[in-house]
Scaffold this motif. Structure first.
Motif, PDB file in Angstrom:
ATOM      1  N   ILE A 140      -2.269  15.403   4.759  1.00  0.00           N
ATOM      2  CA  ILE A 140      -3.515  14.655   4.705  1.00  0.00           C
ATOM      3  C   ILE A 140      -3.432  13.629   3.571  1.00  0.00           C
ATOM      4  O   ILE A 140      -2.973  13.948   2.469  1.00  0.00           O
ATOM      5  CB  ILE A 140      -4.731  15.599   4.502  1.00  0.00           C
ATOM      6  N   PRO A 141      -3.804  12.361   3.822  1.00  0.00           N
ATOM      7  CA  PRO A 141      -3.822  11.369   2.749  1.00  0.00           C
ATOM      8  C   PRO A 141      -4.896  11.710   1.722  1.00  0.00           C
ATOM      9  O   PRO A 141      -5.993  12.157   2.074  1.00  0.00           O
ATOM     10  CB  PRO A 141      -4.157  10.062   3.481  1.00  0.00           C
ATOM     11  N   LEU A 142      -4.559  11.493   0.471  1.00  0.00           N
ATOM     12  CA  LEU A 142      -5.507  11.724  -0.615  1.00  0.00           C
ATOM     13  C   LEU A 142      -6.106  10.404  -1.093  1.00  0.00           C
ATOM     14  O   LEU A 142      -7.317  10.228  -1.127  1.00  0.00           O
ATOM     15  CB  LEU A 142      -4.793  12.450  -1.760  1.00  0.00           C
ATOM     16  N   VAL A 143      -5.230   9.473  -1.454  1.00  0.00           N
ATOM     17  CA  VAL A 143      -5.680   8.123  -1.808  1.00  0.00           C
ATOM     18  C   VAL A 143      -4.679   7.105  -1.271  1.00  0.00           C
ATOM     19  O   VAL A 143      -3.478   7.361  -1.241  1.00  0.00           O
ATOM     20  CB  VAL A 143      -5.848   7.911  -3.336  1.00  0.00           C
ATOM     21  N   GLU A 144      -5.193   5.963  -0.870  1.00  0.00           N
ATOM     22  CA  GLU A 144      -4.356   4.810  -0.529  1.00  0.00           C
ATOM     23  C   GLU A 144      -4.569   3.776  -1.612  1.00  0.00           C
ATOM     24  O   GLU A 144      -5.682   3.291  -1.811  1.00  0.00           O
ATOM     25  CB  GLU A 144      -4.722   4.225   0.833  1.00  0.00           C
ATOM     26  N   VAL A 145      -3.496   3.440  -2.333  1.00  0.00           N
ATOM     27  CA  VAL A 145      -3.579   2.511  -3.456  1.00  0.00           C
ATOM     28  C   VAL A 145      -2.703   1.288  -3.169  1.00  0.00           C
ATOM     29  O   VAL A 145      -1.815   1.338  -2.317  1.00  0.00           O
ATOM     30  CB  VAL A 145      -3.138   3.193  -4.768  1.00  0.00           C
ATOM     31  N   PRO A 146      -2.937   0.172  -3.882  1.00  0.00           N
ATOM     32  CA  PRO A 146      -2.246  -1.077  -3.529  1.00  0.00           C
ATOM     33  C   PRO A 146      -0.822  -1.224  -4.055  1.00  0.00           C
ATOM     34  O   PRO A 146      -0.145  -2.182  -3.683  1.00  0.00           O
ATOM     35  CB  PRO A 146      -3.162  -2.152  -4.132  1.00  0.00           C
ATOM     36  N   ASN A 147      -0.374  -0.321  -4.917  1.00  0.00           N
ATOM     37  CA  ASN A 147       1.003  -0.446  -5.411  1.00  0.00           C
ATOM     38  C   ASN A 147       1.595   0.912  -5.760  1.00  0.00           C
ATOM     39  O   ASN A 147       0.893   1.921  -5.815  1.00  0.00           O
ATOM     40  CB  ASN A 147       1.081  -1.412  -6.601  1.00  0.00           C
TER      41      ASN A 147
ATOM     42  N   PRO B 250       0.825  -1.227   0.000  1.00  0.00           N
ATOM     43  CA  PRO B 250       0.000   0.000   0.000  1.00  0.00           C
ATOM     44  C   PRO B 250       0.853   1.269   0.000  1.00  0.00           C
ATOM     45  O   PRO B 250       1.837   1.367   0.736  1.00  0.00           O
ATOM     46  CB  PRO B 250      -0.800  -0.129   1.291  1.00  0.00           C
ATOM     47  N   HIS B 251       0.463   2.195  -0.860  1.00  0.00           N
ATOM     48  CA  HIS B 251       1.113   3.503  -0.950  1.00  0.00           C
ATOM     49  C   HIS B 251       0.072   4.611  -0.754  1.00  0.00           C
ATOM     50  O   HIS B 251      -1.096   4.441  -1.109  1.00  0.00           O
ATOM     51  CB  HIS B 251       1.776   3.684  -2.319  1.00  0.00           C
ATOM     52  N   ILE B 252       0.534   5.707  -0.191  1.00  0.00           N
ATOM     53  CA  ILE B 252      -0.318   6.862   0.048  1.00  0.00           C
ATOM     54  C   ILE B 252       0.113   8.003  -0.867  1.00  0.00           C
ATOM     55  O   ILE B 252       1.297   8.337  -0.940  1.00  0.00           O
ATOM     56  CB  ILE B 252      -0.210   7.351   1.515  1.00  0.00           C
TER      57      ILE B 252
END
Length: 264
Positions: free
Chosen positions: A138-145, A104-106
């Motif tokens: 602030i996190p915008l999106v958490e994506v899997p790669n 996971p990456h932010i």
């Protein structure tokens, strides 16, 4: 007291204020405890963080050969959109790249001298923002790669900066920005394949407090290559910088792989 070792980026511990540690092979310094005290820094030589040889440091704490061969220095480190592990394609070492890229990456917004967009592994929250000297994030999106994070950052870089003005950050010239509002405004700018992750990413504002007794009015950077010995009174730590009373600032991360002796 005298300490000697190879510089690596300061380790941090979230708190109010953030705790900073300069860690060597057999000792460490809690930099917060040294605020208001005189330090002397002496440049002693080089040691590559990858091969351990006493070779001149080229970049990122690596000698020239290691910088162009180690998977830890691939182009995708600085440009996440170049990640290919999700396709099973190696850059330098697929096993290493899968381990780092396929987690996971932010993608985040951070406020310091201005607002910036950036990418970090989820495991590096809030360390990444601390290292950059951000005051709010602030996190915008958490994506899997890492690849998805990279294409999101590219899409947003035409609207927001991906850099922090380090000089403004160090004199505490902080932009007044409503990050929650700006986060919501970015939804329409996201790549289509990333949009579903926006809705599932918590809207959480992080506030970061740094151990600084006094911010300088003007700053000058310490260059160990041209000034191998420096002494001054430590007044603060922000990002990966030591801030001294005379306005000298020292970017520890820029000198990873340099062997130093520190007298307290």
């Amino acid at each position: 007291m005298q300490y000697e070792g190879v510089l690596t980026k300061m380790q941090t511990e979230a708190g109010s204020p953030i705790q900073y540690y300069l860690v060597f092979d057999d000792s460490f310094l809690n930099m917060n405890q040294l605020l208001g005290k005189d330090l002397e820094i002496n440049f002693m030589g080089f040691r590559c963080l990858n091969c351990g040889k006493k070779k001149k440091i080229y970049r990122m704490g690596f000698c020239y050969d290691c910088f162009y061969s180690s998977p830890s220095a691939g182009d995708w480190i600085m440009r996440p959109e170049l990640s290919t592990a999700h396709l099973g394609i190696a850059d330098r070492d697929l096993a290493f790249e899968e381990k780092v890229q396929l987690q996971p990456h932010i993608v985040y917004l951070a406020a310091s001298s201005d607002m910036k967009v950036g990418v970090t592994r989820k495991t590096q929250v809030p360390t990444r923002w601390i290292d950059q000297g951000a005051s709010f994030a602030i996190p915008l999106v958490e994506v899997p790669n890492r690849y998805l994070a990279g294409i999101t950052e590219v899409a947003l870089k035409s609207h927001f900066s991906d850099k922090i003005n380090w000089k403004k950050m160090l004199v505490n010239d902080i932009a007044n920005i409503d990050l929650i509002q700006r986060r919501n405004e970015t939804k329409s700018l996201l790549p289509e394949e990333v949009l579903p992750y926006f809705e599932t990413t918590p809207e959480k504002l992080y506030t970061l407090e740094y151990p600084v007794l006094e911010y300088p009015k003007k700053i000058s950077s310490l260059n160990l290559s041209t000034t191998p010995t420096y002494s001054g009174k430590l007044m603060g730590v922000k990002g990966q910088y030591l801030i001294f009373q005379d306005g000298t600032v020292f970017n520890v991360r820029s000198y990873e792989g340099f062997v130093v002796q520190i007298n307290v």
